[in-house]
Design an enzyme around this catalytic site. Sequence first.
Site, PDB file in Angstrom:
ATOM      1  N   ASP A  16     -43.272  14.191 -17.233  1.00  0.00           N
ATOM      2  CA  ASP A  16     -43.053  12.759 -17.906  1.00  0.00           C
ATOM      3  C   ASP A  16     -44.364  11.928 -17.287  1.00  0.00           C
ATOM      4  O   ASP A  16     -44.599  12.179 -16.194  1.00  0.00           O
ATOM      5  CB  ASP A  16     -41.988  12.157 -17.934  1.00  0.00           C
ATOM      6  CG  ASP A  16     -41.542  10.810 -18.507  1.00  0.00           C
ATOM      7  OD1 ASP A  16     -42.196  10.785 -19.675  1.00  0.00           O
ATOM      8  OD2 ASP A  16     -41.289   9.738 -17.770  1.00  0.00           O
ATOM      9  N   CYS A  36     -16.495  39.712   6.789  1.00  0.00           N
ATOM     10  CA  CYS A  36     -17.718  40.082   5.996  1.00  0.00           C
ATOM     11  C   CYS A  36     -17.514  39.363   4.396  1.00  0.00           C
ATOM     12  O   CYS A  36     -16.877  38.547   4.185  1.00  0.00           O
ATOM     13  CB  CYS A  36     -17.453  41.528   5.687  1.00  0.00           C
ATOM     14  SG  CYS A  36     -16.177  42.148   4.870  1.00  0.00           S
TER      15      CYS A  36
END
Length: 768
Positions: free
Chosen positions: A454, A38
């Site tokens: 850009d 777990c």
Amino acid sequence: MTTDTQHDAMHPSSPAGHGHCDDPHGPRQEFLIEGASCAACVKKIEAALQQVSGVIHAEMNFAQRTVSVEGSADTATLVKAIENAGYGAKVQEAESESDALAEKEKADWVYYKRLMREMSIALSLGIPLMVYSIVVGEMTVTTTTERISWLIVGLLTLGVMLFSGKHFYVGAWQSFKNHSANMDTLIALGTGTAWLYSMVVVFVPDVVPEMARHVYFEATAMIIGLINLGLALEIKARGKTSEAIKRLIGLQPKTARIIREGVERDIPIERVVLNDFVRVRPGEKVPVDGEVTEGHTAIDESMLTGEPMPVEKAVGDKVVAGTINKTGAIIFRATRVGKDTALAQIIDMVKRAQNSKPPIGRLADVISAYFVPIIMIIAIVSALAWLNFGPAPAVALAMVSATTVLIIACPCALGLATPMSVMMGVGKAAEAGVLIRNGAALQTSSKITAMILDKTGTITLGAPKVTDIVAAPGFDEQHILQLAASLESGSEHPLALAIVDSARDRGIELLSVGGFNAIAGHGVEAVVDGANLLFGNEKLMNDHDIAVDSFLDKAQDLASQAKTPMYFAVDGSLVAVLAVADPIKEDSIAAIKRLQRNGMRVVMLTGDNRATAKAVAEKAGIEEFFAEVLPEEKSRKVQELQMQGEVVGMTGDGINDAPALAIADVGFAIGTGTDIAIESADITLMRGSLHGLADAIAVSKATLGNIKQNLFGAFIYNAAGVPIAAGVLYPFLGLLLSPVIAGAAMAFSSLTVVANANRLRLFKAQEH
């Protein structure tokens, strides 16, 4: 587009950003973990490894049951640390990725078969007992014969516990020794309590009230069987999450045809060395990265970049391992081999990203660490409440409620919720040519509100091209381009190179040039094919008394579109205007619209002049742009948007954009199949298209949504199941869950999470 030199120069200059904690810190080792059940186990294993001297970073992938450790600690010390924490560890010693994956699959298959065998034995006892309880009725102990019969059944159940459930009890004991608790603790306590209570009823029935002389051997056997079945099915299902890695590994051929001392021979891929010459025939895969030295072909790079069209390759061009040679035979020189190839880096990057945890996943780890002790307290409180306030048989009902609470609360689904989705999401993105470096970037991408793009190389191609040829009547465009390119072939000017490249792209053959003369600041003149040619600006034409009136309006119109118009004269007469520009990529406009439709604020950033920036922004459909921005100022623009409350994504080609990419909430690097700037940004788009950007965000949103569904399901399951198991509905509806039903529900809740994560395999980002 990023070159090797640029890539090397880029990373050292990149400031440490929030999203770059996954950079290599030293040698990396990977271990297969046994016994982790777990999310609490994950936290315990990671904590144990972090305490080892020399370990810089340790991260476990619960879905794959592997742990990756970076640092200088030796293998034996790391294995001992994991074993001391109560788990088994096996180092992955495979030389290649394919061997490592095969080793992992083999280990999973062995574990799967073991679980199925253990499940079969447990259910072969549990199911008949369940049928008996339904058909015959109460499994009570009242006579000596019944005591003997149930004693035999109890001993058989003990055999099931030792054979089929041994791993639960060993895991629980190891956790107890380490002063912690996990899923094994809950299962061991639940099934152990049911068995012990039943044995007390068998041996000394008089100490138990007559109404409570009920045995629960079927619960113990069924719970162990069902949980083993759930774990086995989970292993089967989670194998599908490795498909992206399998496909990437499958791209690389096993052998390469090398040429040494004039002799050709096939050798294993691992034996190819730098500067070997490799022959690749049509239909074959490129075995390693290299540079073409002979031949011409078209190569299908779609499996790496997601770009469907084959890419033309000639002498001097780069080729990438894993791509498919479509047409001609080529010989290339090996420039990157082994783990240095682009494909090997991609596989490593995808694996790292699949191992990493997004912030939302760490929440599950923290909760799980406290969850098990809280559930144990609830089980005790529930049992005490039944003993003190419950109806007869209070002892039996107390035991049933405590056992059911312990079983139904097992946080398996909680531990699987995040890693299963991350593995699928990262793999899905890789298929689309999007490389995600870490779980944090995967999560943050879904929240981006502003995207900075850009201009050069991102929105545009990054290389000037001939965009327009306006010819006078009677003149052919192809012939004009042939003459102009032939004339410019002797010039080193960038615009001249653009004209020559455009001619070559169209397959135009250049003519011989005589009397070449470059006139500084004006243009060039020469004799080509017997004609006197002039090519340059308006001033050049005026100096030679050539009228430009007929083309003046068109030239000014082209200039307003951020194109550079040039006049072309033959034998003293103006015959054409050619325009050169850095064109917008074919699909940039559509991709930007996708981002805007999703409510994103798109901003363009460029060092170019304002007029050019304005023209490109208008054509691309971007309302907000910043022009004449120096490289060092780009990161400041990112910060300005962040101060406005935006979650900012920055997309650049990774050359001058490294500081801005690092400081953005998520940095996206535009790369290519050959030169991937994987160290400059959180996410790398392997093809040049901005559709990859929209795809990355779409995959991120789908993955985060899937994680939330999984976590919600796991939390709701536990939150709703525990009170019902404790018996809150009993006073109103007479309903008390059976431990067997709790075991089945717990086992299949994990399967539900795995199945939901696998739905991401069907996800497709829509390009429209």
